[in-house]
Write a protein that holds these residues in place. Structure first.
Motif, PDB file in Angstrom:
ATOM      1  N   ASN A  31      17.259 -29.956  22.936  1.00 41.31           N
ATOM      2  CA  ASN A  31      15.967 -29.307  22.698  1.00 41.31           C
ATOM      3  C   ASN A  31      14.779 -30.271  22.691  1.00 41.31           C
ATOM      4  N   LEU A  32      15.028 -31.549  22.874  1.00 34.96           N
ATOM      5  CA  LEU A  32      13.971 -32.572  22.964  1.00 34.96           C
ATOM      6  C   LEU A  32      13.111 -32.652  21.705  1.00 34.96           C
ATOM      7  N   GLY A  33      13.656 -32.244  20.588  1.00 34.72           N
ATOM      8  CA  GLY A  33      12.906 -32.281  19.339  1.00 34.72           C
ATOM      9  C   GLY A  33      11.886 -31.162  19.212  1.00 34.72           C
ATOM     10  N   LEU A  34      12.002 -30.159  20.067  1.00 36.31           N
ATOM     11  CA  LEU A  34      11.028 -29.062  20.067  1.00 36.31           C
ATOM     12  C   LEU A  34      11.493 -27.839  19.290  1.00 36.31           C
ATOM     13  N   ALA A  35      12.617 -27.947  18.584  1.00 32.68           N
ATOM     14  CA  ALA A  35      13.190 -26.786  17.897  1.00 32.68           C
ATOM     15  C   ALA A  35      12.285 -26.231  16.805  1.00 32.68           C
ATOM     16  N   ASP A  36      11.376 -27.033  16.295  1.00 34.94           N
ATOM     17  CA  ASP A  36      10.492 -26.549  15.235  1.00 34.94           C
ATOM     18  C   ASP A  36       9.019 -26.789  15.556  1.00 34.94           C
ATOM     19  N   LEU A  37       8.690 -26.817  16.835  1.00 31.65           N
ATOM     20  CA  LEU A  37       7.298 -27.024  17.232  1.00 31.65           C
ATOM     21  C   LEU A  37       6.440 -25.825  16.826  1.00 31.65           C
ATOM     22  N   PHE A  38       6.917 -24.634  17.116  1.00 32.54           N
ATOM     23  CA  PHE A  38       6.214 -23.404  16.728  1.00 32.54           C
ATOM     24  C   PHE A  38       7.006 -22.753  15.600  1.00 32.54           C
ATOM     25  N   LEU A  39       6.305 -22.274  14.593  1.00 28.24           N
ATOM     26  CA  LEU A  39       6.961 -21.666  13.434  1.00 28.24           C
ATOM     27  C   LEU A  39       6.427 -20.262  13.146  1.00 28.24           C
ATOM     28  N   PRO A  40       6.584 -19.341  14.089  1.00 27.25           N
ATOM     29  CA  PRO A  40       6.148 -17.967  13.815  1.00 27.25           C
ATOM     30  C   PRO A  40       7.071 -17.323  12.776  1.00 27.25           C
ATOM     31  N   ALA A  41       6.613 -16.235  12.195  1.00 24.89           N
ATOM     32  CA  ALA A  41       7.398 -15.550  11.162  1.00 24.89           C
ATOM     33  C   ALA A  41       8.704 -14.987  11.722  1.00 24.89           C
ATOM     34  N   PRO A  59      11.991 -15.230  13.596  1.00 25.00           N
ATOM     35  CA  PRO A  59      12.880 -16.306  14.048  1.00 25.00           C
ATOM     36  C   PRO A  59      13.255 -16.203  15.529  1.00 25.00           C
ATOM     37  N   LYS A  60      13.340 -14.969  16.051  1.00 22.49           N
ATOM     38  CA  LYS A  60      13.644 -14.808  17.479  1.00 22.49           C
ATOM     39  C   LYS A  60      12.511 -15.360  18.334  1.00 22.49           C
ATOM     40  N   LEU A  61      11.289 -15.095  17.921  1.00 21.37           N
ATOM     41  CA  LEU A  61      10.131 -15.620  18.646  1.00 21.37           C
ATOM     42  C   LEU A  61      10.118 -17.144  18.581  1.00 21.37           C
ATOM     43  N   ALA A  62      10.492 -17.690  17.446  1.00 16.93           N
ATOM     44  CA  ALA A  62      10.548 -19.148  17.299  1.00 16.93           C
ATOM     45  C   ALA A  62      11.534 -19.753  18.294  1.00 16.93           C
ATOM     46  N   VAL A  63      12.717 -19.154  18.418  1.00 16.00           N
ATOM     47  CA  VAL A  63      13.718 -19.646  19.366  1.00 16.00           C
ATOM     48  C   VAL A  63      13.189 -19.512  20.792  1.00 16.00           C
ATOM     49  N   ALA A  64      12.597 -18.368  21.102  1.00 16.42           N
ATOM     50  CA  ALA A  64      12.079 -18.144  22.456  1.00 16.42           C
ATOM     51  C   ALA A  64      11.006 -19.172  22.810  1.00 16.42           C
ATOM     52  N   LEU A  65      10.075 -19.404  21.898  1.00 18.79           N
ATOM     53  CA  LEU A  65       8.998 -20.355  22.172  1.00 18.79           C
ATOM     54  C   LEU A  65       9.509 -21.793  22.254  1.00 18.79           C
ATOM     55  N   ASN A  66      10.254 -22.210  21.268  1.00 19.46           N
ATOM     56  CA  ASN A  66      10.666 -23.610  21.172  1.00 19.46           C
ATOM     57  C   ASN A  66      11.706 -23.990  22.224  1.00 19.46           C
TER      58      ASN A  66
END
Length: 100
Positions: free
Chosen positions: A58-68, A70-77
């Motif tokens: 994931n290149l360290g991007l797993a927590d770049l975006f933190l929307p409420a 969790p599915k959106l977070a996975v999709a974005l990151n």
């Protein structure tokens, strides 16, 4: 065989190998996003395997975006990580082919 043919073939093989590896990594990330969005069973061995691979790449991007959501977070990151893998792979392959 002409002069320089072997190095060109070697570079072409390297470029092809790099493209396959980079694309496979990006596809793992996309598959992880798809399994998450489709609510795949998190206890399933395939889902676990894909998630473990996705975490590694994931290149360290797993927590770049933190929307409420969790599915959106996975999709974005993880989606962003997949795009980065595709882009970097394309650039590296182009460089290898150019200097062949």
């Amino acid at each position: 065989m002409g002069v320089g043919t072997a190095p060109r073939r070697g570079a072409a093989l390297l470029a092809s190998t790099l493209r396959i590896i980079g694309t496979a990594i990006a596809l793992v990330l996309v598959l992880h996003v798809a399994l998450t969005l489709l609510e795949a069973n998190p206890a399933n061995q395939l889902t676990i395997f894909v998630a473990d691979l996705a975490v590694r790449f994931n290149l360290g991007l797993a927590d770049l975006f933190l929307p409420a959501d969790p599915k959106l977070a996975v999709a974005l990151n993880y989606g962003l990580a997949a795009l980065v893998w595709f882009a970097v792979t394309a650039v590296v392959v182009r460089i290898v082919r150019r200097f062949a």
